[in-house]
Scaffold this motif. Sequence first.
Motif, PDB file in Angstrom:
ATOM      1  N   PHE A 176       5.772  34.792 -25.557  1.00 17.43           N
ATOM      2  CA  PHE A 176       5.853  36.160 -26.033  1.00 17.43           C
ATOM      3  C   PHE A 176       6.955  36.294 -27.088  1.00 17.43           C
ATOM      4  N   TYR A 177       6.615  37.021 -28.152  1.00 21.13           N
ATOM      5  CA  TYR A 177       7.559  37.332 -29.225  1.00 21.13           C
ATOM      6  C   TYR A 177       7.744  38.846 -29.291  1.00 21.13           C
ATOM      7  N   SER A 178       8.981  39.276 -29.433  1.00 19.93           N
ATOM      8  CA  SER A 178       9.240  40.694 -29.622  1.00 19.93           C
ATOM      9  C   SER A 178       8.683  41.136 -30.968  1.00 19.93           C
ATOM     10  N   GLY A 179       7.830  42.154 -30.939  1.00 18.70           N
ATOM     11  CA  GLY A 179       7.307  42.734 -32.161  1.00 18.70           C
ATOM     12  C   GLY A 179       7.877  44.098 -32.429  1.00 18.70           C
ATOM     13  N   ASP A 180       8.996  44.425 -31.784  1.00 21.74           N
ATOM     14  CA  ASP A 180       9.640  45.729 -31.917  1.00 21.74           C
ATOM     15  C   ASP A 180      11.140  45.486 -31.993  1.00 21.74           C
ATOM     16  N   ASP A 181      11.711  45.641 -33.191  1.00 24.76           N
ATOM     17  CA  ASP A 181      13.118  45.289 -33.380  1.00 24.76           C
ATOM     18  C   ASP A 181      14.052  46.053 -32.467  1.00 24.76           C
ATOM     19  N   ALA A 182      13.685  47.265 -32.071  1.00 24.38           N
ATOM     20  CA  ALA A 182      14.541  48.040 -31.177  1.00 24.38           C
ATOM     21  C   ALA A 182      14.680  47.396 -29.807  1.00 24.38           C
ATOM     22  N   LEU A 183      13.714  46.553 -29.452  1.00 24.93           N
ATOM     23  CA  LEU A 183      13.703  45.941 -28.112  1.00 24.93           C
ATOM     24  C   LEU A 183      13.937  44.433 -28.148  1.00 24.93           C
ATOM     25  N   ASN A 184      14.483  43.923 -29.230  1.00 28.87           N
ATOM     26  CA  ASN A 184      14.657  42.473 -29.332  1.00 28.87           C
ATOM     27  C   ASN A 184      15.469  41.895 -28.178  1.00 28.87           C
ATOM     28  N   LEU A 185      16.620  42.466 -27.913  1.00 30.38           N
ATOM     29  CA  LEU A 185      17.460  41.931 -26.838  1.00 30.38           C
ATOM     30  C   LEU A 185      16.814  42.107 -25.465  1.00 30.38           C
ATOM     31  N   PRO A 186      16.254  43.287 -25.134  1.00 29.95           N
ATOM     32  CA  PRO A 186      15.551  43.391 -23.853  1.00 29.95           C
ATOM     33  C   PRO A 186      14.426  42.369 -23.706  1.00 29.95           C
ATOM     34  N   TRP A 187      13.720  42.085 -24.787  1.00 32.49           N
ATOM     35  CA  TRP A 187      12.649  41.089 -24.686  1.00 32.49           C
ATOM     36  C   TRP A 187      13.208  39.713 -24.337  1.00 32.49           C
ATOM     37  N   LEU A 188      14.334  39.338 -24.921  1.00 35.67           N
ATOM     38  CA  LEU A 188      14.941  38.057 -24.551  1.00 35.67           C
ATOM     39  C   LEU A 188      15.273  38.023 -23.067  1.00 35.67           C
ATOM     40  N   SER A 189      15.693  39.158 -22.534  1.00 33.02           N
ATOM     41  CA  SER A 189      16.129  39.196 -21.136  1.00 33.02           C
ATOM     42  C   SER A 189      15.006  38.935 -20.152  1.00 33.02           C
ATOM     43  N   VAL A 190      13.753  39.163 -20.558  1.00 30.39           N
ATOM     44  CA  VAL A 190      12.633  38.914 -19.640  1.00 30.39           C
ATOM     45  C   VAL A 190      11.870  37.640 -20.004  1.00 30.39           C
ATOM     46  N   GLY A 191      12.351  36.896 -21.005  1.00 29.60           N
ATOM     47  CA  GLY A 191      11.756  35.597 -21.257  1.00 29.60           C
ATOM     48  C   GLY A 191      11.047  35.419 -22.579  1.00 29.60           C
ATOM     49  N   ALA A 192      11.113  36.400 -23.484  1.00 37.45           N
ATOM     50  CA  ALA A 192      10.522  36.194 -24.801  1.00 37.45           C
ATOM     51  C   ALA A 192      11.199  35.020 -25.495  1.00 37.45           C
ATOM     52  N   VAL A 193      10.435  34.292 -26.307  1.00 38.90           N
ATOM     53  CA  VAL A 193      10.970  33.087 -26.945  1.00 38.90           C
ATOM     54  C   VAL A 193      11.584  33.372 -28.302  1.00 38.90           C
ATOM     55  N   GLY A 194      11.336  34.572 -28.852  1.00 37.69           N
ATOM     56  CA  GLY A 194      11.867  34.876 -30.167  1.00 37.69           C
ATOM     57  C   GLY A 194      11.356  36.207 -30.667  1.00 37.69           C
ATOM     58  N   PHE A 195      11.533  36.410 -31.978  1.00 38.14           N
ATOM     59  CA  PHE A 195      11.195  37.686 -32.604  1.00 38.14           C
ATOM     60  C   PHE A 195      10.235  37.471 -33.768  1.00 38.14           C
ATOM     61  N   VAL A 196       9.356  38.451 -33.985  1.00 36.76           N
ATOM     62  CA  VAL A 196       8.685  38.619 -35.272  1.00 36.76           C
ATOM     63  C   VAL A 196       9.196  39.955 -35.796  1.00 36.76           C
ATOM     64  N   SER A 197      10.127  39.893 -36.713  1.00 33.73           N
ATOM     65  CA  SER A 197      10.970  41.023 -37.067  1.00 33.73           C
ATOM     66  C   SER A 197      10.633  41.604 -38.430  1.00 33.73           C
ATOM     67  N   VAL A 198      11.003  42.858 -38.612  1.00 28.72           N
ATOM     68  CA  VAL A 198      10.992  43.493 -39.932  1.00 28.72           C
ATOM     69  C   VAL A 198      12.415  43.539 -40.483  1.00 28.72           C
ATOM     70  N   VAL A 199      13.384  43.937 -39.648  1.00 31.50           N
ATOM     71  CA  VAL A 199      14.764  44.004 -40.125  1.00 31.50           C
ATOM     72  C   VAL A 199      15.330  42.617 -40.423  1.00 31.50           C
ATOM     73  N   GLY A 200      14.612  41.583 -40.026  1.00 33.79           N
ATOM     74  CA  GLY A 200      15.017  40.224 -40.365  1.00 33.79           C
ATOM     75  C   GLY A 200      15.124  39.980 -41.856  1.00 33.79           C
ATOM     76  N   HIS A 201      14.513  40.847 -42.660  1.00 31.60           N
ATOM     77  CA  HIS A 201      14.683  40.735 -44.112  1.00 31.60           C
ATOM     78  C   HIS A 201      16.148  40.837 -44.516  1.00 31.60           C
ATOM     79  N   VAL A 202      16.916  41.646 -43.777  1.00 28.28           N
ATOM     80  CA  VAL A 202      18.303  41.890 -44.186  1.00 28.28           C
ATOM     81  C   VAL A 202      19.323  41.408 -43.166  1.00 28.28           C
ATOM     82  N   VAL A 203      18.912  41.219 -41.909  1.00 28.72           N
ATOM     83  CA  VAL A 203      19.856  40.762 -40.880  1.00 28.72           C
ATOM     84  C   VAL A 203      19.261  39.619 -40.067  1.00 28.72           C
ATOM     85  N   GLY A 204      18.447  38.801 -40.696  1.00 26.85           N
ATOM     86  CA  GLY A 204      17.828  37.684 -39.981  1.00 26.85           C
ATOM     87  C   GLY A 204      18.849  36.725 -39.396  1.00 26.85           C
ATOM     88  N   ALA A 205      19.914  36.447 -40.137  1.00 25.31           N
ATOM     89  CA  ALA A 205      20.931  35.522 -39.633  1.00 25.31           C
ATOM     90  C   ALA A 205      21.617  36.098 -38.397  1.00 25.31           C
TER      91      ALA A 205
END
Length: 312
Positions: free
Chosen positions: A198-227
Amino acid sequence: MAPSTNALPQGRDESAPFGRMLTAMVTPMAADGTIDYDGAARLAAYLVDEQRNDGLVISGTTGESPTTSDEEDDRLLRTVLEAVGDRATIVAGVGTNHTEHTLRLARQAEQAGAHGLLVVTPYYNKPPQEGLARHFATVADATGLPVMLYDIPGRTGTAIAPETLLRLAGHPRIVAVKEAKGDLFGASRLMTETDLAFYSGDDALNLPWLSVGAVGFVSVVGHVVGADLREMIDAFLGGDVRRATEIHRRLVPVITAIMTRTQGVIATKAALSLLGLPGGTVRPPLVDATPEFTAALREDLIAGGVKIVEGP
């Protein structure tokens, strides 16, 4: 269908089949609305080399796929693959609400050299769950590429039911879900019962998704804060939850500005202009950000630690 021979970048973590930090890349455009392919290559390189993305999604909704032609999608994908395909997983968005059209796009993407496919739930016509299951399985059968399903009922009008995902998880090439409906518990059950990543598809919930086992993000804000998001992932997986939480809280103004006030692609292209990066205009029926929006966006980006390119 045998697995595709399209070569993935070396060193891929098998638990994260498409990488961990992916950005759903905008499609840079010139003032007349034509695609800026040179700009796309430069933006892709920036996202991979400076924003620490190990994957990119091309021609997704943030890439304005509803308004790009099949020919444009093909050239854009080839452009990005040539620019960064040796060091990032390139996932082609091929989902439509017409199965035959989706099949054509999937085969076109495989021929171009894509490493994987993102297939969104068919939109507007609201197929029943049996229709969804057949649609996704047919697309997965059409190529040798791994598939990430995209569950975003807020845009498509139809959620993928847990029972349908459980059924589709048995397909050897359906390996991941981009989840954008916020069902952390439902996904937790599926992670327990299947091997779906599972990948987080909602930047607002990125950290909560990690907490339940998501493997990463498919982000929009990653354009400017990907690092920063990559640092969050690394901190969390390394056991430093406090550091991950600090990053999450620092990025709240950025996520608020880009994801809650207008469509993400409009805000993202405005943000890229503030950073001196290729983005350009959007195609109708979308409209470009107003000067007032961009001024407020600038302040929120600065509050989130983003360095803005100052004018002369």
